[in-house]
Scaffold this motif. Structure first.
Motif, PDB file in Angstrom:
ATOM      1  N   VAL A   1      55.488  39.700  41.674  1.00  0.00           N
ATOM      2  CA  VAL A   1      55.897  40.770  40.765  1.00  0.00           C
ATOM      3  C   VAL A   1      55.651  40.336  39.319  1.00  0.00           C
ATOM      4  N   PHE A   2      55.161  41.274  38.513  1.00  0.00           N
ATOM      5  CA  PHE A   2      54.882  41.090  37.088  1.00  0.00           C
ATOM      6  C   PHE A   2      53.687  40.161  36.824  1.00  0.00           C
ATOM      7  N   LYS A   3      52.915  39.846  37.850  1.00  0.00           N
ATOM      8  CA  LYS A   3      51.711  39.032  37.679  1.00  0.00           C
ATOM      9  C   LYS A   3      50.493  39.857  38.081  1.00  0.00           C
ATOM     10  N   ALA A   4      49.379  39.622  37.380  1.00  0.00           N
ATOM     11  CA  ALA A   4      48.145  40.347  37.701  1.00  0.00           C
ATOM     12  C   ALA A   4      46.942  39.430  37.555  1.00  0.00           C
ATOM     13  N   TYR A   5      47.141  38.129  37.817  1.00  0.00           N
ATOM     14  CA  TYR A   5      46.038  37.191  37.689  1.00  0.00           C
ATOM     15  C   TYR A   5      45.085  37.315  38.877  1.00  0.00           C
ATOM     16  N   GLY A   6      43.928  36.686  38.733  1.00  0.00           N
ATOM     17  CA  GLY A   6      42.931  36.719  39.795  1.00  0.00           C
ATOM     18  C   GLY A   6      42.464  35.327  40.144  1.00  0.00           C
ATOM     19  N   GLU A   7      41.744  35.234  41.242  1.00  0.00           N
ATOM     20  CA  GLU A   7      41.209  33.936  41.677  1.00  0.00           C
ATOM     21  C   GLU A   7      40.001  34.180  42.571  1.00  0.00           C
ATOM     22  N   ILE A   8      38.966  33.399  42.362  1.00  0.00           N
ATOM     23  CA  ILE A   8      37.750  33.514  43.166  1.00  0.00           C
ATOM     24  C   ILE A   8      37.850  32.648  44.421  1.00  0.00           C
ATOM     25  N   GLY A   9      38.315  31.421  44.259  1.00  0.00           N
ATOM     26  CA  GLY A   9      38.420  30.496  45.390  1.00  0.00           C
ATOM     27  C   GLY A   9      37.156  29.682  45.568  1.00  0.00           C
ATOM     28  N   MET A  10      37.300  28.519  46.178  1.00  0.00           N
ATOM     29  CA  MET A  10      36.184  27.573  46.272  1.00  0.00           C
ATOM     30  C   MET A  10      35.075  28.062  47.198  1.00  0.00           C
ATOM     31  N   THR A  11      35.425  28.763  48.269  1.00  0.00           N
ATOM     32  CA  THR A  11      34.382  29.241  49.187  1.00  0.00           C
ATOM     33  C   THR A  11      33.453  30.214  48.474  1.00  0.00           C
TER      34      THR A  11
END
Length: 310
Positions: free
Chosen positions: A157-167
């Motif tokens: 909640v209250f977060k909207a970050y992103g991540e691609i990841g190593m794969t």
């Protein structure tokens, strides 16, 4: 060779009635619906929609890129409704899509969510082996390589970050290297920008340093993203020059929050020394209910020295 690429993002399509139930057990979804009722439903409407489609048709781009946040709550009914709108924007061959954080607000089975958009998020059949299926996908249109990266993940909640990841990051490096050696113009689609922007770490791409390292080694010719609903130009360091990285306004914002609706048109021309890129903003005029010119940028980008001759 000349090619034009339209870029739009963050549609936040008005949700169908069945998506508006407040009986969710997921707190993030409930808060998102409260936010919609409190303010967002007055900002993201279909009022500019006809003007947007008409302006895209008038500019006649060769391809369209849509960088996520098509829905608001990630409800199954929204994915079905959004599929119908995607069909209005363009056929799967002519439109490429990556998801945004709003499209992954709650955990849902693939068949109830992003599978609805699979036709717009997959590699060409001849490129599927190279991309290994899924994300990042690779589509080739003439001398343009369209590489779609998924940065949307479930967040607290209250977060909207992103991540691609190593794969994904490893596959992205391979795709950039392979298409760079082929001498293609590489446009990378992602929802979260590769650099820090509005909202700080709460809304940032968490592995942006790793992404920038991949770009510094393998290069690209254009990065396009959404997420922050603003026109923004950054440079990301490549092997020999800074890669233009564009953020774009929300495509259907009928109020200036923080900008009026807008989209970008990128015109790509192959020249003797490499590439000439012209990027233009098409800005919404709410009084006339039309999209109009709003600014233009021009770049000269060299071709890789080890690329195949042409």
């Amino acid at each position: 060779m000349q090619f034009s690429l339209a870029h739009l993002s963050d549609l936040h399509l008005p949700p169908p009635a069945e998506a508006m139930s407040m009986r969710d057990r997921n707190l993030k979804s409930v808060l998102a619906k409260l936010s919609w009722h409190r303010k967002r439903k007055r900002i993201y409407t279909l009022h500019p929609a006809a003007a947007l489609l008409a302006d895209i048709a008038a500019q006649a781009p060769d391809h369209i890129a849509l960088t996520g946040d098509i829905t608001n709550f990630g409800h199954p009914a929204e994915f079905v409704a959004a599929r119908r709108y995607l069909q209005q924007i363009g056929a799967p061959h002519d439109l490429s899509v990556v998801p945004g954080n709003h499209d992954r607000t709650v955990p849902l089975p693939w068949q109830d969510s992003l599978e609805q958009w699979q036709d717009w998020m997959c590699s060409d059949a001849e490129e599927a082996v190279l991309s290994e299926g899924g994300f990042p996908f690779l589509r080739r249109r003439g001398d343009l390589a369209i590489i779609g990266v998924d940065s949307a993940i479930l967040t607290p909640v209250f977060k909207a970050y992103g991540e691609i990841g190593m794969t994904q990051m490893h596959r992205l490096a391979e795709l950039l290297e392979a298409t760079g050696r082929q001498g293609l113009f590489r446009a990378v689609l992602i929802h979260h920008p590769p650099t820090m922007s509005l909202g700080g770490e709460r809304k940032a791409l968490r592995d942006r340093a790793a992404l920038c390292a991949v770009l510094a080694q393998h290069g690209a010719e254009l990065m396009i993203s959404g997420h922050h609903h603003i026109t923004r130009l950054d440079g990301v360091q490549g092997p020999s020059y800074r890669i233009p990285s564009f953020g774009v306004p929300a495509a259907l914002a009928s109020k200036a929050r923080p900008e009026w609706a807008g989209w970008h048109l990128h015109r790509i021309e192959r020249v003797e020394s490499g590439w000439h890129l012209t990027s233009a903003l098409r800005r919404y005029n709410p009084i006339r209910n039309v999209f109009e010119p709003g600014g233009e940028w021009s770049f000269r980008l060299p071709v890789r020295t080890d690329a195949m001759t042409w």
